[in-house]
Design an enzyme around this catalytic site. Structure first.
Site: not given
Ligand SMILES: [Mg+2]
Length: 389
Positions: A150, A176, A178, A204, A229, A254, A278, A306
């Site tokens: 991530s 991933k 952000k 995400d 996400e 999420d 998670k 995570g």
């Molecule tokens: Mg997320």
């Protein structure tokens, strides 16, 4: 009603006698930036659980310092564990981690991360008591799991491209990225160019968009990303359904999924096609197993996300990600990705094909906890025991 096909692990417990809370501060190798905040140093709440027979296990609370991902924080969790979680479990005859999960539900709303820290520790204890690996106890079947990385929001697109390139060269199976408004499409387009396509990339948004962004978000469909996400509000399902109906890219939820009922609602409302599980966010491993089993039955892909965990929290994630329904790479990066030195030995490592080994051959959580280092890093601690209740 449990489905007869679901996996129901057989794990037994003795009454808990003591829970020790500790806060450590672990400096991150580099700051981690998402649409709603930034972490430079990780404040981590660690727990040690000791039962009536003297068996011990470590666990980790995943709450952050600020309520920007979830309403919970490390400080709210500390207080909730002391005032409401510990009194329900210390000295009580709770025969299994599932019984611990059940004992934390009646008239006790939310506070999933506080509950999970104790419930997950009970799974660690059960594995220790039975001399089996946590992954084996949970019903894990994969000896090695695919690893994703991530990447926080980078200072520039060039920085991002170099990170994406480095991650793919290192073997990561999923990257991933952000995003936030203003740092999304261009960043993603350039990342896709570096990666050759979007097939190993996902975005995400951590709830940074609204339905008025639909025309903008539809442009993401050209990129062929694995998923996007949580683009909309952190607790929303309905609007995500409206968005998913207009997107080709699968939505992964999420923040919105806090228990198996929410997962069922996601499917019923068409709010997404993938779930990032998670365990800390959903109240622990019993709840994670319920979501996993439901998704497997309904053919919904899941993967394990995570929360900038230390090696202790990572151990629980690796064990969970070894279950058969976790068909997409998990964010279980090696220790060195976040920490110059982890608090477990051996540290978590990834091979050059992007896999982490699941320690089925070791009892308990599968790594040794470096107690001496934890003591050096501890800034406060508190012991909760049967006598104090
Ligand atoms: Mg997320």
């Amino acid at each position: 009603m449990p489905n007869p096909d679901d996996h129901l692990p057989d794990a037994d417990l003795a009454p808990l006698h003591r829970i020790t809370l500790r806060e450590i501060r672990l400096p991150l190798v580099e700051p981690f930036v998402i649409s709603s905040g930034r972490e430079d140093e990780r404040r981590i709440l660690l727990l040690t659980l000791r039962d009536a027979d003297g068996v011990e296990a470590w666990s980790e609370c995943v709450a952050m310092a600020t309520p920007n991902y979830s309403p919970e924080t490390i400080d709210s969790c500390w207080q909730m564990i002391r005032q409401h979680v510990a009194p329900r479990v210390l000295g009580k005859e709770l025969a299994s981690p599932q019984a611990v999960h059940a004992a934390l539900q009646p008239a006790f709303r939310g506070h999933w991360m506080a509950k999970a820290a104790v419930e997950m520790g009970c799974w660690g204890l059960a594995a220790e008591r039975q001399g089996v690996s946590l992954a084996g106890l949970l019903g894990g079947t994969r000896e090695r799991i695919e690893v994703g990385i991530s990447l926080g929001i980078q200072p520039s697109s060039d920085h991002l491209c170099r990170k994406v390139e480095g991650a793919l060269e290192a073997g990561y199976r999923k990257v991933k990225i952000k995003i936030r408004p203003g740092r999304d499409l261009d960043d993603l387009r350039q990342a896709c160019r570096v990666a050759g396509s979007g097939s190993h990339l996902m975005a995400d948004a951590n709830s940074a968009y609204s339905l008025s962004d639909i025309p903008h978000l539809r442009q993401f469909d050209d990129l062929g990303l694995m998923m996007i996400e949580q683009p909309l509000a952190w607790d929303d399902l309905r609007q995500h359904g409206e968005l998913q109906r207009q997107l080709i890219t699968p939505i992964c939820l999420d923040e919105s999924i806090t228990d198996v009922a929410k997962a069922a609602d996601m499917v019923a409302l068409g709010s997404g096609r993938i779930i990032n599980i998670k365990p800390g966010r959903v109240g622990g491993l019993s709840s994670s197993l319920e979501i996993h089993d439901l998704c497997r039955r309904l053919d919904v892909a899941v993967w394990c996300g995570g929360m900038l965990e230390s090696g202790i929290g990572r151990a629980y994630n690796v064990a969970l990600a070894s279950l058969p329904g976790f068909t997409l790479p998990g964010d279980v990066s090696p220790s060195a990705r976040y920490w110059s030195q982890d608090i477990v030995t051996p540290e978590w490592t990834m091979d050059d094909t992007g896999h982490v080994q699941v320690p089925f051959d070791r009892p308990g959580i599968g790594v040794e906890v470096d107690v001496e280092r934890i003591e050096q890093l501890t800034v406060r601690s508190e012991v909760l025991d049967v006598a104090s209740q």
